[in-house]
Design an enzyme around this catalytic site. Structure first.
Site: not given
Length: 394
Positions: A81, A139
């Protein structure tokens, strides 16, 4: 054998890993909004003939590579991400998505692990055991993706788990290890101050939420200095204040957001209690209404001694040019901590700072970039770990 793997990934796959990284860098996706990235990862893994699961824990991708013989199962993790930051780099592979960029190296983590999967898919007959490739979403934003992926079975049957983070604080060629407690608990709070708006020329008729918010900031800073024991590391930081509409209007509402970093669970609980006590006290003394939303985020990341020693041995034995450095624990946080609560393993840093000043910016900076030689170094470290666990003596 491992030396041959290192040469092959550099000679045959180096340019492809860099190409993957730049492709992903141009197409970043925010936490819990990833769609194109996991689809891209799954497609690459399927080309390799791996067993592939998508939507793991909501947005993760898992690929399983089974070797020719029986043996342990190890998991290797990469996150994918990005962050809500405008990319300010002047490079051809800069983000094409306004206000979103890979400012923490997750594109590099994913690309390196794809390279490892590609090479090892050609080496099945030499592997004694299995590898689970964990590509994790979200995350950067608690509650993160790790917990959900674990609940969805991504660690089932796994004997040990390892993760790598590129780090511009370390020069290329350095591998950072930490035995035991490595990263902090991370919590977040939002404080909503409800006062009474009015004309700035008649403050006595209002309850100024901005003044109250400033008082809160001052008192919050005294928690660490006056309520937490000096031998216990802790951080309380307010990162955002939002309130007001005009220079001549007293704001009726103001909002604060901040973070708390600790290692000791008792200190963690104490600080949450103190935040709430301060808010209640300021509310009573200022005639305001104050609400605290407090979220316990990722736990402290604690590396396992045996697995950290195995990483040290594997890297020292197969990467003679790498310099292993021992890292001190730090106030950063990582949801890799959840994997280590379920399975033994270790999380390590790979140096990504080069001579070019563009690689000297810290993580989460709008001009963050890496020396792409670190991509191959990360792949080689993963290959060294795999070789230590899943190959017969040669």
């Amino acid at each position: 054998m491992i030396g041959q793997w290192h040469r092959e990934i550099e000679d045959r796959l180096g340019s492809r890993i860099v190409s993957w990284r730049r492709y992903l860098h141009q197409r970043p996706e925010l936490s819990f909004e990833e769609k194109h990235t996991p689809a891209f990862i799954a497609a690459e893994l399927e080309k390799l003939g791996l067993e592939v699961r998508t939507g793991v824990g909501g947005g993760g991708v898992v690929g399983v590579l089974r070797g020719a013989g029986p043996g342990p199962t190890i998991a290797l993790r990469a996150d994918f991400d990005a962050l809500p930051i405008q990319d300010e780099k002047d490079v051809e592979y800069a983000s094409t998505v306004p206000g979103v960029m890979h400012a923490c190296g997750h594109d590099g983590h994913t690309s390196s692990l794809l390279g490892v999967a590609t090479l090892l898919s050609e080496q099945r007959e030499k592997l004694r055991g299995s590898i689970v490739f964990l590509f994790q979403h979200a995350e950067e934003k608690p509650p993160g993706g790790a917990q959900a992926m674990i609940a969805d079975g991504c660690l089932d049957g796994v004997d040990a788990v390892f993760g790598i983070h590129l780090a511009t604080e370390l020069p290329v060629g350095q591998i950072g290890l930490c035995d035991g407690t490595f990263m902090a608990n991370v919590d977040a709070f939002t404080i909503h101050v409800e006062g009474k708006g009015g004309h700035a020329a008649r403050p006595h008729e209002s309850v100024d939420s901005i003044v109250i918010a400033c008082e809160l900031v001052g008192q919050l800073q005294q928690i660490v200095s006056r309520r937490v024991g000096p031998m216990h590391p802790a951080v309380v930081s307010v990162g955002k204040i939002q309130g007001g509409t005009a220079f001549n209007v007293i704001a009726g509402r103001t909002m604060l957001e901040g973070t708390v970093r600790t290692f000791d669970p008792q200190v963690r609980a104490l600080i949450e209690q103190e935040v709430r006590i301060i808010a209640e006290g300021v509310a009573r003394s200022s005639h305001a209404s104050i609400r605290v939303d407090y979220m316990n985020g990722y736990p402290s990341l604690v590396n396992h001694s045996k697995e950290t020693a195995i990483v040290r041995e594997a890297v020292a034995g197969t990467l003679p040019d790498a310099a292993i450095v021992d890292l001190e624990k730090r106030m950063g946080a990582e949801d890799f901590a959840y994997y280590l609560q379920h399975k033994p393993g270790s999380f390590l840093y790979v140096g990504a700072r080069g001579e070019d000043e563009r690689t000297h910016y810290p993580h989460h900076h709008p001009r963050f970039d890496i020396d792409e030689r670190a991509l191959l170094q990360s792949a080689k470290v993963f290959l060294s770990i795999v070789g230590r666990y899943l190959t017969e003596p040669s």
